[in-house]
Design an enzyme around this catalytic site. Sequence first.
Site, mmCIF file in Angstrom:
data_model
loop_
_atom_site.group_PDB
_atom_site.id
_atom_site.type_symbol
_atom_site.label_atom_id
_atom_site.label_comp_id
_atom_site.label_asym_id
_atom_site.label_seq_id
_atom_site.Cartn_x
_atom_site.Cartn_y
_atom_site.Cartn_z
ATOM 1 N N GLY A 32 0.804 -1.218 0.000
ATOM 2 C CA GLY A 32 0.000 0.000 0.000
ATOM 3 C C GLY A 32 0.837 1.268 0.000
ATOM 4 O O GLY A 32 1.877 1.337 -0.655
ATOM 5 N N ASP A 34 2.648 2.487 2.303
ATOM 6 C CA ASP A 34 3.963 2.232 2.924
ATOM 7 C C ASP A 34 4.975 1.801 1.843
ATOM 8 O O ASP A 34 6.089 2.347 1.746
ATOM 9 C CB ASP A 34 3.774 1.124 3.972
ATOM 10 N N GLY A 123 -6.952 0.655 4.043
ATOM 11 C CA GLY A 123 -6.538 -0.287 3.005
ATOM 12 C C GLY A 123 -6.538 -1.696 3.558
ATOM 13 O O GLY A 123 -7.572 -2.214 3.989
ATOM 14 N N VAL A 124 -5.349 -2.270 3.610
ATOM 15 C CA VAL A 124 -5.184 -3.651 4.085
ATOM 16 C C VAL A 124 -5.731 -3.832 5.514
ATOM 17 O O VAL A 124 -6.232 -4.903 5.851
ATOM 18 C CB VAL A 124 -3.685 -4.034 4.031
HETATM 19 P P1 ADP Z 1 -3.338 0.367 6.099
HETATM 20 O O1 ADP Z 1 -2.525 -0.881 6.356
HETATM 21 O O2 ADP Z 1 -3.151 1.426 7.167
HETATM 22 O O3 ADP Z 1 -4.754 0.068 5.773
HETATM 23 P P2 ADP Z 1 -2.754 0.838 3.255
HETATM 24 O O4 ADP Z 1 -1.504 1.393 2.675
HETATM 25 O O5 ADP Z 1 -3.157 -0.539 2.879
HETATM 26 O O6 ADP Z 1 -2.593 1.025 4.843
HETATM 27 O O7 ADP Z 1 -3.953 1.810 2.927
HETATM 28 C C1 ADP Z 1 -4.144 3.064 3.500
HETATM 29 C C2 ADP Z 1 -4.730 4.000 2.454
HETATM 30 O O8 ADP Z 1 -3.684 4.493 1.616
HETATM 31 C C3 ADP Z 1 -5.742 3.331 1.527
HETATM 32 O O9 ADP Z 1 -6.892 4.163 1.445
HETATM 33 C C4 ADP Z 1 -5.008 3.258 0.190
HETATM 34 O O10 ADP Z 1 -5.908 3.372 -0.910
HETATM 35 C C5 ADP Z 1 -4.126 4.485 0.278
HETATM 36 N N1 ADP Z 1 -2.947 4.526 -0.599
HETATM 37 C C6 ADP Z 1 -2.270 3.502 -1.186
HETATM 38 N N2 ADP Z 1 -1.238 3.986 -1.914
HETATM 39 C C7 ADP Z 1 -1.256 5.346 -1.777
HETATM 40 C C8 ADP Z 1 -0.462 6.417 -2.279
HETATM 41 N N3 ADP Z 1 0.589 6.196 -3.087
HETATM 42 N N4 ADP Z 1 -0.793 7.695 -1.920
HETATM 43 C C9 ADP Z 1 -1.837 7.935 -1.101
HETATM 44 N N5 ADP Z 1 -2.624 6.972 -0.593
HETATM 45 C C10 ADP Z 1 -2.343 5.689 -0.919
#
Ligand code: ADP
Length: 172
Positions: A32, A34, A123-124
């Site tokens: 995601g 991260d 997200g995840v």
């Molecule tokens: P978590 O484990 O906290 O749920 P994720 O990374 O899976 O973290 O998702 C958190 C949010 O970040 C989601 O809404 C996802 O769509 C969003 N996301 C993923 N990639 C990016 C990016 N490059 N920029 C901004 N938001 C993002």
Amino acid sequence: MTELEVIQGDITALAVDVIVNAANSTLLGGGGVDGAIHRAAGPELLAECQNIAERHGGCPAGEAVITGAYKLPCKRVIHTVGPIWRGGGAREPELLGSCYRKSLILAQKEGLESIAFPNISTGVYGYPKTLAVKTAVQTVKAALPAIPGIKRILFVCFDQENYALYTAELTI
Ligand code: ADP
């Protein structure tokens, strides 16, 4: 006055003072947002995170740590660990709110004036988007008196659903 803005896009492209990473508690990178942040920043970011993880044993949910930004266009990165959604009875709103509040307080302490947040935990980690947006916006609004040094707060939405939810929540 602090401005609150909603944008749709990739947080790694933003030249704000600090972007917030939705990290996991190991601080050693993941998928995601991260993964996108680590890819764009380069390997020095992981090295700094590893160093923090070794000294502090990672980062628990609801807490935040700050690092450099390396190849990213922003100046610093705050890594905060959102709660995993477990149905709502495991202090998820409190922990999610803490991510936003502690990130803002850390940014203010470091003299940073503009900050961009992703939609932490949606997200995840499976936090329902309709609930997460309320905690995010309410927590940030409630923190404003404590963070006069922060002039711009951006909510960066990657998907259309979050963008629509944030736009609606902020125009109420
Ligand atoms: P978590 O484990 O906290 O749920 P994720 O990374 O899976 O973290 O998702 C958190 C949010 O970040 C989601 O809404 C996802 O769509 C969003 N996301 C993923 N990639 C990016 C990016 N490059 N920029 C901004 N938001 C993002």
